[in-house]
Design a protein around this motif. Structure first.
Motif, short mmCIF file in Angstrom:
data_model
loop_
_atom_site.label_atom_id
_atom_site.label_comp_id
_atom_site.label_asym_id
_atom_site.label_seq_id
_atom_site.Cartn_x
_atom_site.Cartn_y
_atom_site.Cartn_z
N MET A 90 0.87 -1.29 0.11
CA MET A 90 -0.21 0.04 -0.07
C MET A 90 0.66 1.48 -0.01
O MET A 90 0.65 2.27 -0.75
N PRO A 91 1.89 1.63 0.80
CA PRO A 91 2.58 2.66 0.87
C PRO A 91 3.21 2.88 -0.64
O PRO A 91 3.01 4.22 -0.98
N THR A 92 3.69 2.26 -1.37
CA THR A 92 4.21 2.39 -2.83
C THR A 92 3.02 3.06 -3.56
O THR A 92 3.33 3.98 -4.25
N PHE A 93 1.86 2.45 -3.51
CA PHE A 93 0.72 2.95 -4.36
C PHE A 93 0.32 4.35 -3.80
O PHE A 93 0.02 5.06 -4.61
N THR A 94 0.44 4.54 -2.60
CA THR A 94 -0.19 5.87 -1.98
C THR A 94 1.04 6.84 -2.38
O THR A 94 0.67 7.92 -2.74
N LYS A 95 2.30 6.65 -2.24
CA LYS A 95 3.22 7.76 -2.81
C LYS A 95 3.28 7.85 -4.08
O LYS A 95 3.24 8.88 -4.41
N LYS A 96 2.93 6.89 -5.08
CA LYS A 96 2.84 7.14 -6.41
C LYS A 96 1.45 7.97 -6.53
O LYS A 96 1.59 8.89 -7.68
N ALA A 97 0.36 7.80 -5.79
CA ALA A 97 -0.75 8.87 -6.06
C ALA A 97 -0.52 10.29 -5.84
O ALA A 97 -0.82 10.96 -6.40
N ILE A 98 0.19 10.12 -4.87
CA ILE A 98 0.74 11.51 -4.31
C ILE A 98 1.62 12.33 -5.52
O ILE A 98 1.33 13.31 -5.66
N GLU A 99 2.58 11.48 -5.72
CA GLU A 99 3.29 11.97 -6.77
C GLU A 99 2.39 12.40 -8.17
O GLU A 99 2.76 13.33 -8.85
N ILE A 100 1.52 11.60 -8.53
CA ILE A 100 0.78 11.83 -9.62
C ILE A 100 0.10 13.18 -9.52
O ILE A 100 -0.37 14.06 -10.46
N ALA A 101 -0.64 13.45 -8.19
CA ALA A 101 -1.21 14.55 -7.90
C ALA A 101 -0.50 15.72 -7.87
O ALA A 101 -0.95 16.75 -8.27
N LEU A 102 0.65 15.60 -7.49
CA LEU A 102 1.79 16.85 -7.46
C LEU A 102 1.98 17.37 -8.99
O LEU A 102 1.65 18.21 -9.32
N PHE A 103 2.26 16.13 -9.68
CA PHE A 103 2.45 16.48 -11.27
C PHE A 103 1.28 17.21 -11.88
O PHE A 103 1.38 18.27 -12.72
N LYS A 104 -0.01 16.72 -11.67
CA LYS A 104 -1.21 17.29 -12.09
C LYS A 104 -1.16 18.75 -11.51
O LYS A 104 -1.41 19.64 -12.49
N LEU A 105 -1.06 19.06 -10.32
CA LEU A 105 -1.09 20.40 -9.92
C LEU A 105 0.05 21.19 -10.15
O LEU A 105 -0.38 22.68 -10.67
N LEU A 106 1.21 20.81 -10.53
CA LEU A 106 2.26 21.51 -10.94
C LEU A 106 1.89 22.06 -12.48
O LEU A 106 2.33 23.08 -12.78
N ASN A 107 1.01 21.48 -13.25
CA ASN A 107 0.68 21.87 -14.43
C ASN A 107 -0.35 22.97 -14.30
O ASN A 107 -0.80 23.85 -15.19
N GLU A 108 -0.76 23.41 -13.15
CA GLU A 108 -1.91 24.28 -12.89
C GLU A 108 -1.30 25.62 -12.20
O GLU A 108 -1.83 26.78 -12.35
N LYS A 109 -0.49 25.33 -11.18
CA LYS A 109 0.32 26.36 -10.38
C LYS A 109 1.79 25.87 -10.15
O LYS A 109 2.03 24.76 -10.12
#
Length: 86
Positions: free
Chosen positions: A1-20
């Motif tokens: 689970m931790p790897t999946f959660t960290k990857k989800a957090i990473e993906i969210a960060l990249f998506k947000l970096l495209n916005e601000k």
């Protein structure tokens, strides 16, 4: 689970970096984007800057994974600097 959660957090960060910019992104933004709670974020990272550092290190490891010689590691660094998989 931790790897999946960290990857989800990473993906969210990249998506947000495209916005601000990073300086405008909050932990609340990240957890809302990936659908986890704040405690889950803080279980893995102290703050957003630790997350950003982890992402850079992990992406660097991935880009250089099979680059064991001087020539191929240079190719890996060039690939890391000029491409984005996220």
């Amino acid at each position: 689970m931790p790897t999946f959660t960290k990857k989800a957090i990473e993906i969210a960060l990249f998506k947000l970096l495209n916005e601000k910019p990073l300086s405008k992104i909050t932990v609340k933004d990240i957890v809302e984007e990936c659908g986890i709670n704040r405690n889950s974020f803080y279980y893995h990272f102290q703050d957003i800057y630790e997350l950003a550092e982890w992402v850079c290190i992990e992406d660097g490891k991935q880009a250089l994974k099979d680059k064991k010689t001087y020539d191929t590691w240079q190719e890996g660094m060039i690939c890391l600097l000029y491409t984005s998989d996220a």
